[in-house]
Design a protein around this motif. Structure first.
Motif, PDB file in Angstrom:
ATOM      1  N   PRO A  93      -3.532  65.162   9.944  1.00  0.00           N
ATOM      2  CA  PRO A  93      -3.560  63.753   9.612  1.00  0.00           C
ATOM      3  C   PRO A  93      -3.380  63.792   8.049  1.00  0.00           C
ATOM      4  O   PRO A  93      -2.726  62.699   7.712  1.00  0.00           O
ATOM      5  CB  PRO A  93      -5.031  63.564   9.651  1.00  0.00           C
ATOM      6  N   THR A 109      -0.321  61.374   6.911  1.00  0.00           N
ATOM      7  CA  THR A 109      -0.478  59.908   6.149  1.00  0.00           C
ATOM      8  C   THR A 109       0.317  60.404   4.664  1.00  0.00           C
ATOM      9  O   THR A 109       0.818  59.305   4.265  1.00  0.00           O
ATOM     10  CB  THR A 109      -1.969  59.852   5.877  1.00  0.00           C
ATOM     11  N   LEU A 130       0.223  53.099   1.674  1.00  0.00           N
ATOM     12  CA  LEU A 130      -1.092  53.851   1.539  1.00  0.00           C
ATOM     13  C   LEU A 130      -2.138  52.935   0.922  1.00  0.00           C
ATOM     14  O   LEU A 130      -2.391  53.033  -0.339  1.00  0.00           O
ATOM     15  CB  LEU A 130      -0.924  54.948   0.829  1.00  0.00           C
ATOM     16  N   ARG A 139      -7.057  53.071   4.120  1.00  0.00           N
ATOM     17  CA  ARG A 139      -6.545  54.352   5.044  1.00  0.00           C
ATOM     18  C   ARG A 139      -6.846  55.483   4.303  1.00  0.00           C
ATOM     19  O   ARG A 139      -6.791  56.683   5.360  1.00  0.00           O
ATOM     20  CB  ARG A 139      -4.951  54.095   5.149  1.00  0.00           C
ATOM     21  N   ILE A 140      -6.620  55.613   2.860  1.00  0.00           N
ATOM     22  CA  ILE A 140      -6.789  57.025   2.379  1.00  0.00           C
ATOM     23  C   ILE A 140      -8.417  57.153   2.593  1.00  0.00           C
ATOM     24  O   ILE A 140      -8.667  58.735   2.880  1.00  0.00           O
ATOM     25  CB  ILE A 140      -6.535  56.851   0.727  1.00  0.00           C
ATOM     26  N   VAL A 155      -8.729  58.948   6.078  1.00  0.00           N
ATOM     27  CA  VAL A 155      -8.385  60.274   6.090  1.00  0.00           C
ATOM     28  C   VAL A 155      -9.463  61.253   5.463  1.00  0.00           C
ATOM     29  O   VAL A 155      -9.688  62.175   5.932  1.00  0.00           O
ATOM     30  CB  VAL A 155      -6.963  60.124   5.660  1.00  0.00           C
ATOM     31  N   SER A 173       0.229  56.149   9.555  1.00  0.00           N
ATOM     32  CA  SER A 173      -0.700  56.555   8.571  1.00  0.00           C
ATOM     33  C   SER A 173      -2.119  55.860   9.422  1.00  0.00           C
ATOM     34  O   SER A 173      -3.255  56.019   8.790  1.00  0.00           O
ATOM     35  CB  SER A 173      -0.622  55.873   7.099  1.00  0.00           C
ATOM     36  N   ALA A 193      -2.852  58.469  12.514  1.00  0.00           N
ATOM     37  CA  ALA A 193      -3.111  59.700  12.004  1.00  0.00           C
ATOM     38  C   ALA A 193      -4.627  60.091  12.018  1.00  0.00           C
ATOM     39  O   ALA A 193      -4.823  61.280  12.587  1.00  0.00           O
ATOM     40  CB  ALA A 193      -2.347  60.035  10.782  1.00  0.00           C
TER      41      ALA A 193
END
Length: 293
Positions: free
Chosen positions: A108, A112, A123, A127-128, A131, A237, A240
């Motif tokens: 993932p 991403t 990004l 989302r970051i 992950v 993204s 993932a």
């Protein structure tokens, strides 16, 4: 009043979760078979079975499906999918199912970052964060330094790279072509390449094992269909981080099929992964429902 249609985010996430569940069930079945049969033979059955199933489904529509505008992308996507399956199956005799899945689930992060670098996807901080938190959960499960990282651990790492490449190429092709085109070309590539080794490694299949070989073909086909559709309708993204659920499902299969029950840290890591995935889904689902400014 009829219920509102599901958003593409929710459908994409649901398809990804189902795909990961089916993939881990396939891997768990393959782990048992690879203890009795050569890995190339099991890999060949996985792709040949998918080819047979897809040809049966498309028996009257194969011509239009095979006409593609992206022959080069399909080739590399098929090669990367074949690599992901091959590297993972080859690792199973030497690494536990949960550990191999946890190592492979670095994908993932690769997806991403790749989606931002090569596909131009946004990004955002959420989302970051999803992950990174899910990766922390994966590290809790595998606990670096606890004996998981042997030389055989390179194989699931190569699986992660191959899987991420396949996912990004799937997203690149997206909804521009039928999902069945990717299914056919990937199955054909895997059947041909794995078939080269068959004359040198083939072992007669016991009648009692036939259903497991058929199960691998069905699970792999269903999983591939779901994952292609997921990446076609939802940004890479977003979906993932849900691949980290593979650790949770692999732990379940390891316990049920092989008596490998998770310890406390595995359970904690799994809960962190699930929490991160639910956070990403919740934020993206709300964003997709918000009215445009």
């Amino acid at each position: 009043m009829s219920a509102a249609p599901l958003s593409s985010v929710t459908r994409g996430v649901a398809l990804m979760v189902l795909a990961i569940f089916l993939f881990t069930a396939m891997d768990a079945t393959a782990k048992g078979l690879i203890q009795r049969y050569p890995a190339p033979q099991v890999i060949w059955v996985r792709f040949a079975g998918q080819l047979l199933l897809v040809l049966l489904i498309l028996r009257h529509h194969l011509g239009p499906v095979l006409r593609t505008r992206f022959p080069v992308l399909h080739f590399w996507r098929s090669a990367s999918q074949f690599g992901a399956t091959t590297f993972f199956f080859l690792s199973l005799p030497f690494i536990g199912l949960t550990e191999a899945t946890a190592i492979a689930d670095i994908n993932p992060v690769l997806i991403t970052l790749g989606a931002a670098l090569f596909l131009g996807e946004k990004l955002g901080r959420r989302r970051i964060a999803g992950v990174v938190v899910a990766l922390i959960g994966a590290l809790i499960v595998i606990r670096p330094g606890a004996g998981v990282f042997t030389w055989w651990a390179v194989l699931p790492l190569l699986c992660a790279i191959s899987y991420a490449t396949s996912a990004l190429l799937t997203r690149k092709i997206g909804a521009q072509e039928s999902v069945w085109a990717s299914m056919v070309y990937a199955a054909l590539f895997g059947t041909i390449v794995a078939g080269i080794a068959l004359p040198f490694v083939w072992e007669p299949i016991a009648t009692a094992d036939l259903w497991q070989f058929a199960l691998i073909a069905c699970l792999g086909t269903g999983a591939q269909l779901c994952i292609i559709r997921s990446f076609s309708i939802t940004e890479a993204s977003i979906v993932a981080p849900f691949a980290y659920l593979g650790i949770v499902f692999a732990t379940f299969w390891g316990a049920v099929l092989y008596g490998q029950w998770p310890d406390r840290w595995t359970v904690i890591g799994a809960l962190v992964i699930v929490g991160a995935g639910l956070y990403v889904w919740h934020r993206e689902h709300r964003a997709s429902r918000a009215p445009a400014a």
